[in-house]
Design an enzyme around this catalytic site. Structure first.
Site, PDB file in Angstrom:
ATOM      1  NE  ARG A 119       4.234   2.709  -3.387  1.00 17.73           N
ATOM      2  CZ  ARG A 119       4.540   1.438  -3.153  1.00 17.73           C
ATOM      3  NH1 ARG A 119       5.652   1.123  -2.503  1.00 17.73           N
ATOM      4  NH2 ARG A 119       3.764   0.475  -3.595  1.00 17.73           N
ATOM      5  CB  SER A 166      -1.497   5.016  -7.746  1.00 21.83           C
ATOM      6  OG  SER A 166      -1.422   3.670  -8.086  1.00 21.83           O
ATOM      7  CD  GLU A 204       1.684   6.681  -5.299  1.00 25.18           C
ATOM      8  OE1 GLU A 204       1.353   5.885  -4.415  1.00 25.18           O
ATOM      9  OE2 GLU A 204       2.025   6.328  -6.437  1.00 25.18           O
TER      10      GLU A 204
END
Ligand code: NAP
Length: 333
Positions: free
Chosen positions: A153, A221, A317
């Protein structure tokens, strides 16, 4: 001031001073704006917490070009293409590889930034080249997979937000395709599952677990799944034998942040209209009229509870934009 609520999927009330929409490469080369600025795709991973005193640059470049080679397909997509439509288009042409990444919200240009991944597949695996406009040097750059410094990520683009405006991404999809089905619930499919059955299953699961941002505003998320030392994991396992975790590397493990939030009873928390999604606790939602302050307070409260109970510092995130640009949240004191 220009309204941003409809330009990010969390739909918080916020405005910006100036908005530039880019529809062609020529417009990219003529870009001229002052600091602060913020590069925006579909706004599915950005929350504008308050009025942003700067320029928002929206990438609307479109177009997909597919070249069939002997052993692979070389596919170049403009950054403003919708990610799921792109994946669906490839599926319709029987070009396999992206099926695990179905229904991830956002644009093609956003995919390399955080190296999107799902169900055991990362987009970096397929990226051959990223074309971008270097905003500081005012020139075009072509970056190879190595140049992009992809990690879990993460990428060079994420490390240096605002430096490069991604305009297109080239993917290489090998014809020698194998299904990736080791993640639950894809492991319910047979070992020789078709790309179509994986695509259908991923869509089914995501639709069940994740709220549709068009109905309940959210940004997927909200927190990253934390990677912790195995020593910390051992101590957590003594307390919570059923904690959900997976090995990350030899000395660290990835803990499911959604499990922590749910297990600590934080699902019922809310601040104004900012709340935790009932079906997947990693997602925060805007029940109707949440403000940026509501979301910050809720996130900080969750971070504080998780830290006190587990020693783990959750990190958002999503990208949070305040008055002057990106902001970092710390656990509530
Ligand atoms: P989930 O399936 O409940 O998984 C939670 C966590 O457990 C994730 O970190 C996932 O790894 C990990 N995990 C599950 N099975 C695993 C296995 N067999 N081996 C190693 N790790 C395993 O997550 P969810 O929130 O419902 O999301 C579904 C999928 O979409 C997940 O893969 C998630 O990471 C992905 N997703 C991606 C993004 C993004 O790219 N920005 C945003 C939201 C969700 P991974 O972290 O390796 O997936």
């Amino acid at each position: 001031m220009i309204e941003l609520a409809e330009r990010h999927t969390f739909k918080l009330p916020a405005k910006c001073r100036t908005l530039i929409e880019l529809n062609s490469s020529d417009e990219v080369e003529q870009l001229a704006f002052e600091e602060p600025y913020y590069l925006l795709g579909e706004g599915s991973n950005t929350l504008f917490l308050e009025d942003f005193q700067g320029t928002v640059v929206c990438n609307r470049l479109l177009g997909v070009c597919i070249e069939e080679l002997e052993t692979s397909f070389l596919v170049t997509a403009a950054a403003g293409e919708n990610w799921h439509n792109f994946v669906t288009d490839l599926r319709g042409r029987n070009i396999d590889g992206m099926e695990n990444l179905a229904l991830i919200p956002g644009s093609v240009g956003a995919a390399p930034v955080q190296n999107i991944g799902a169900y055991g597949v990362e987009v970096a695996t397929f990226i051959e080249q990223v074309t971008a406009w270097d905003i500081s040097e005012k020139c075009w750059v072509s970056m190879s997979t190595e140049d992009c410094q992809f990690a879990y990520r993460d990428s060079l683009f994420k490390q240096h937000p605002g430096r490069w405006l991604i305009t297109s991404v080239t993917f290489r999809l090998p014809k020698d395709w194998r299904p990736v089905t080791h993640y639950s619930p894809l492991n319910q499919l047979s070992d020789n599952a078709s790309a179509q059955s994986i695509f259908d299953k991923v869509i089914e699961v995501r639709q069940k677990k994740l709220p549709d941002p068009k109905v309940i505003p959210n940004a997927g998320s909200f927190f990253k799944n934390p990677v912790v030392s195995n020593a910390l994991l051992e101590s957590l396992l003594q307390k919570w034998p059923d904690i959900v975790y997976f090995p990350a590397d030899e000395s660290r493990s990835k803990v499911a942040a959604g499990w922590l939030i749910e297990h600590l009873g934080l699902k019922s928390l809310n601040e104004g209209d900012a709340a935790v999604n009932p079906n997947q606790a990693l997602v925060l939602i805007n029940r109707a009229r949440a403000t940026g302050a509501d979301v910050s307070q809720l996130a900080q409260k969750i971070m504080k509870h998780v830290k006190e109970a587990s020693g783990i510092e959750l990190e958002p995130e999503v990208r949070l934009v305040g008055k002057h640009g990106l902001v970092q949240l710390a656990a509530e004191k």
